[in-house]
Motif scaffolding. Structure first.
Motif, PDB file in Angstrom:
ATOM      1  N   LEU A 102      21.337  38.366  -5.285  1.00  0.00           N
ATOM      2  CA  LEU A 102      20.534  38.902  -6.378  1.00  0.00           C
ATOM      3  C   LEU A 102      20.971  38.262  -7.685  1.00  0.00           C
ATOM      4  CD1 LEU A 102      20.385  42.743  -5.617  1.00  0.00           C
ATOM      5  CD2 LEU A 102      18.781  40.956  -4.915  1.00  0.00           C
ATOM      6  N   THR A 103      20.052  38.113  -8.615  1.00  0.00           N
ATOM      7  CA  THR A 103      20.406  37.599  -9.927  1.00  0.00           C
ATOM      8  C   THR A 103      21.197  38.652 -10.694  1.00  0.00           C
ATOM      9  OG1 THR A 103      18.406  38.442 -10.998  1.00  0.00           O
ATOM     10  CG2 THR A 103      18.276  36.253  -9.967  1.00  0.00           C
ATOM     11  N   ASP A 104      21.887  38.212 -11.727  1.00  0.00           N
ATOM     12  CA  ASP A 104      22.607  39.163 -12.580  1.00  0.00           C
ATOM     13  C   ASP A 104      21.643  40.182 -13.175  1.00  0.00           C
ATOM     14  OD1 ASP A 104      25.042  38.006 -12.090  1.00  0.00           O
ATOM     15  OD2 ASP A 104      25.111  36.863 -13.962  1.00  0.00           O
ATOM     16  N   GLU A 105      20.433  39.726 -13.547  1.00  0.00           N
ATOM     17  CA  GLU A 105      19.447  40.629 -14.126  1.00  0.00           C
ATOM     18  C   GLU A 105      19.063  41.719 -13.134  1.00  0.00           C
ATOM     19  OE1 GLU A 105      19.439  36.914 -16.393  1.00  0.00           O
ATOM     20  OE2 GLU A 105      19.342  37.365 -14.247  1.00  0.00           O
ATOM     21  N   GLN A 106      18.847  41.353 -11.883  1.00  0.00           N
ATOM     22  CA  GLN A 106      18.488  42.334 -10.863  1.00  0.00           C
ATOM     23  C   GLN A 106      19.626  43.330 -10.646  1.00  0.00           C
ATOM     24  OE1 GLN A 106      17.425  39.364  -7.781  1.00  0.00           O
ATOM     25  NE2 GLN A 106      15.544  40.558  -7.508  1.00  0.00           N
ATOM     26  N   PHE A 107      20.838  42.817 -10.539  1.00  0.00           N
ATOM     27  CA  PHE A 107      21.980  43.699 -10.294  1.00  0.00           C
ATOM     28  C   PHE A 107      22.170  44.672 -11.443  1.00  0.00           C
ATOM     29  CE2 PHE A 107      26.391  44.995 -10.314  1.00  0.00           C
ATOM     30  CZ  PHE A 107      26.647  45.256  -8.975  1.00  0.00           C
ATOM     31  N   VAL A 108      22.069  44.174 -12.672  1.00  0.00           N
ATOM     32  CA  VAL A 108      22.255  45.031 -13.836  1.00  0.00           C
ATOM     33  C   VAL A 108      21.177  46.109 -13.886  1.00  0.00           C
ATOM     34  CG1 VAL A 108      22.147  45.083 -16.366  1.00  0.00           C
ATOM     35  CG2 VAL A 108      23.526  43.350 -15.206  1.00  0.00           C
ATOM     36  N   ASP A 109      19.925  45.734 -13.658  1.00  0.00           N
ATOM     37  CA  ASP A 109      18.840  46.718 -13.648  1.00  0.00           C
ATOM     38  C   ASP A 109      19.112  47.837 -12.644  1.00  0.00           C
ATOM     39  OD1 ASP A 109      17.110  45.999 -15.638  1.00  0.00           O
ATOM     40  OD2 ASP A 109      15.847  44.742 -14.377  1.00  0.00           O
ATOM     41  N   ALA A 110      19.508  47.446 -11.431  1.00  0.00           N
ATOM     42  CA  ALA A 110      19.746  48.444 -10.384  1.00  0.00           C
ATOM     43  C   ALA A 110      20.977  49.284 -10.683  1.00  0.00           C
ATOM     44  CB  ALA A 110      19.884  47.751  -9.028  1.00  0.00           C
ATOM     45  N   ALA A 111      22.020  48.656 -11.209  1.00  0.00           N
ATOM     46  CA  ALA A 111      23.276  49.376 -11.454  1.00  0.00           C
ATOM     47  C   ALA A 111      23.185  50.336 -12.626  1.00  0.00           C
ATOM     48  CB  ALA A 111      24.413  48.382 -11.683  1.00  0.00           C
ATOM     49  N   LEU A 112      22.264  50.084 -13.568  1.00  0.00           N
ATOM     50  CA  LEU A 112      22.147  50.961 -14.727  1.00  0.00           C
ATOM     51  C   LEU A 112      21.163  52.100 -14.496  1.00  0.00           C
ATOM     52  CD1 LEU A 112      22.296  48.483 -17.737  1.00  0.00           C
ATOM     53  CD2 LEU A 112      24.121  49.840 -16.710  1.00  0.00           C
ATOM     54  N   GLU A 113      20.728  52.280 -13.279  1.00  0.00           N
ATOM     55  CA  GLU A 113      19.771  53.342 -12.954  1.00  0.00           C
ATOM     56  C   GLU A 113      20.529  54.644 -12.661  1.00  0.00           C
ATOM     57  OE1 GLU A 113      17.094  54.671  -9.253  1.00  0.00           O
ATOM     58  OE2 GLU A 113      17.540  52.549  -9.401  1.00  0.00           O
ATOM     59  N   PHE A 114      21.150  55.222 -13.696  1.00  0.00           N
ATOM     60  CA  PHE A 114      21.934  56.434 -13.458  1.00  0.00           C
ATOM     61  C   PHE A 114      21.488  57.598 -14.332  1.00  0.00           C
ATOM     62  CE2 PHE A 114      24.530  53.667 -16.272  1.00  0.00           C
ATOM     63  CZ  PHE A 114      24.500  54.433 -17.421  1.00  0.00           C
ATOM     64  N   THR A 115      20.306  57.506 -14.907  1.00  0.00           N
ATOM     65  CA  THR A 115      19.795  58.614 -15.693  1.00  0.00           C
ATOM     66  C   THR A 115      18.356  58.870 -15.289  1.00  0.00           C
ATOM     67  OG1 THR A 115      19.399  59.455 -17.928  1.00  0.00           O
ATOM     68  CG2 THR A 115      19.042  57.106 -17.576  1.00  0.00           C
ATOM     69  N   CYS A 116      17.796  60.006 -15.688  1.00  0.00           N
ATOM     70  CA  CYS A 116      16.438  60.350 -15.279  1.00  0.00           C
ATOM     71  C   CYS A 116      15.387  59.647 -16.112  1.00  0.00           C
ATOM     72  CB  CYS A 116      16.228  61.871 -15.345  1.00  0.00           C
ATOM     73  SG  CYS A 116      16.393  62.579 -17.001  1.00  0.00           S
ATOM     74  N   GLN A 117      15.795  58.889 -17.122  1.00  0.00           N
ATOM     75  CA  GLN A 117      14.841  58.213 -17.993  1.00  0.00           C
ATOM     76  C   GLN A 117      14.829  56.734 -17.677  1.00  0.00           C
ATOM     77  OE1 GLN A 117      15.869  58.183 -22.100  1.00  0.00           O
ATOM     78  NE2 GLN A 117      13.811  57.757 -22.810  1.00  0.00           N
TER      79      GLN A 117
END
Length: 368
Positions: A102-117
Motif C-alpha cells: 500500500l502507498t503511504d497515503e493509503q496506509f495513513v488514511d486507513a490508520a487515522l480512521e479512529f473517530t466517528c467523523q
C-alpha cells in the motif's frame, strides 16, 4: 439506514470467499480490547491476556484505536491493491507483504480512521499533503487521548517508520498468541469458505449472501447488495471484485469495507455465541423508552464502539451540540451511557454491561 454495494457488471468469477489471517488478527485484537463486545470469547480473552508480556501489552495499547473503536482497513490490505481484484493471503506473512505494498497515503488514511467523523466512501484530501487536513487529523486525535496524538504525529511525520513498527507488532502478536489461535480457527474458516463457495456456484449470490447473514440482501434486478446497518454508505464494485471474509472471532460484528477506491469486502461471523439474560420488564420498559428516538439509536451505534465527545457526535450527525446533549441526557438518565472527563474533553460511551441485558437483537444492531 444501510450500506449498499452496486454490483453492476460484477461477474461470478470475481466473487470470492476467502479467510484472511490478518483480518482475523485484527478481530482478535478487538476482542482482547473490548471483551464486552464478545461474551462468548471472555474465557479465551482472559487466557490470552494473562500470558501477554507487559512489554507487548504496552505496545498493543499504543495502537489499540486501530481495532478498539473501529476495524481499520490496515487489516484488509488486499482491498487496496491497484486493480481491486487481489485476494487475502494464505498466511499472515503474505498479508503483511500486501500491507507493505500500500502507498503511504493509503496506509495513513486507513490508520487515522479512529473517530466517528470521516468521509469514508468519498474521495478526500490526504493529511500527508494538506496542512489543513493534518491539523484536522490532530484535532480529532486530541479528543481520543495523548497516545493517539503521539501516534498521529509520528505517522504524519514519518509513515515508513510507523509502518515498520506496526508490522513488527503484528509479527510479535502472532508469535505470542495468534499463531495458536489461527491454527484452531483456520480449519473452521476454510470449511465455511468452501461451503459458501459451493452455494455461490450452485445457488447464486443471493442464496450465498442469505447464508452469510439475514442482514445482507441482494436486489437482483437493481444489482445492489444491501447490508442493514445503523450507518449509511455506498460503494461501486466497478471493474473490481467482491470478497467475502469469514471470521470465527467477530460476532456480532458484520463489517463492510466500502472505502473509496478500494475493493468491496464483507467480513461476516461464522458462529453466534449466546448472550446474557435479557433485562427485567421494568428495566426494559424504562430503557426502551429512551431508545425510542431514531437519533438516540444512531448515537448508540457510535457510543457502542468507543467514547466520543458531544462535539464529535454533533459533527458526525449534522446537529448542534445542545441537541446532542439533550439526547445524551435522556440516555444517561436511563443508565445506558457512562461519562468521563479526560482533560478538557468530556467523553460518553454506551454501557455494554447494561445494554447486553436488553437482548441480542439490540446488541447485534448497534455493533453490526
Amino acid at each position: 439506514m444501510s450500506v449498499s454495494i452496486d454490483i453492476t457488471g460484477l461477474t461470478p468469477e470475481r466473487i470470492h470467499v476467502v479467510p484472511s489471517p490478518l483480518s482475523e488478527l485484527g478481530t482478535a485484537l478487538h476482542a482482547l480490547s473490548e471483551p464486552a463486545h464478545h461474551p462468548g470469547l471472555q474465557g479465551w480473552a482472559t487466557a490470552v491476556s494473562a500470558r501477554l508480556s507487559p512489554c507487548l501489552a504496552d505496545r498493543m495499547c499504543e495502537a489499540d484505536f486501530l481495532w478498539r473503536t473501529t476495524f481499520s482497513d490496515v487489516f484488509a490490505p488486499f482491498a487496496g491493491i491497484p486493480g481491486r481484484t487481489t485476494l487475502p493471503g494464505a498466511t499472515l506473512a503474505e498479508e503483511l507483504d500486501l500491507l507493505d505494498k500500500l502507498t503511504d497515503e493509503q496506509f495513513v488514511d486507513a490508520a487515522l480512521e479512529f473517530t466517528c467523523q470521516l468521509s469514508y466512501d468519498q474521495r478526500s484530501t490526504n493529511p500527508l499533503h494538506d496542512p489543513k487536513m493534518r491539523r484536522h487529523a490532530l484535532e480529532l486525535a486530541a479528543a481520543r487521548g495523548d497516545h493517539q496524538v503521539r501516534f498521529t504525529k509520528r505517522l504524519l511525520d514519518d509513515p515508513p517508520v510507523v509502518r515498520a513498527w506496526f508490522r513488527q507488532l503484528m509479527e510479535d502478536c502472532d508469535e505470542a498468541f495468534f499463531a495458536d489461535t489461527w491454527s484452531r480457527v483456520s480449519q473452521q474458516l476454510a470449511a465455511d469458505a468452501r461451503h459458501k463457495t459451493e452455494l455461490l456456484r450452485r445457488m447464486g449470490l443471493k442464496e450465498a449472501l442469505k447464508a452469510i447473514s439475514g442482514a445482507v440482501s441482494l436486489d437482483e434486478e437493481a444489482r445492489r447488495i444491501t447490508v442493514d446497518k445503523m450507518a449509511v454508505g455506498h460503494h461501486v464494485t466497478g471493474d473490481g471484485g467482491l470478497v467475502l471474509v469469514p471470521t470465527s472471532l467477530g460476532w456480532p460484528h458484520l463489517m463492510v469495507l466500502h472505502r473509496y477506491g478500494w475493493q468491496s469486502s464483507i467480513t461476516y461471523p461464522v458462529n453466534t455465541p449466546g448472550l446474557a439474560a435479557p433485562a427485567s420488564v421494568e428495566q426494559l420498559t424504562r430503557r426502551m423508552a429512551a431508545l425510542s428516538h431514531p437519533v438516540r439509536m444512531r448515537l448508540c451505534r457510535h457510543l457502542a464502539r468507543g467514547s466520543y465527545t458531544t462535539g464529535e457526535l454533533a459533527d458526525a450527525h449534522g446537529m448542534t451540540a445542545p441537541e446532542i446533549s439533550r439526547h445524551l441526557s435522556v440516555l444517561k438518565k436511563a443508565e445506558l451511557i457512562t461519562t468521563r472527563r479526560r482533560g478538557r474533553y468530556v467523553q460518553h460511551q454506551l454501557d455494554l454491561s447494561v445494554v447486553s441485558r436488553l437482548g441480542s437483537e439490540f446488541i447485534e444492531g448497534v455493533l453490526r
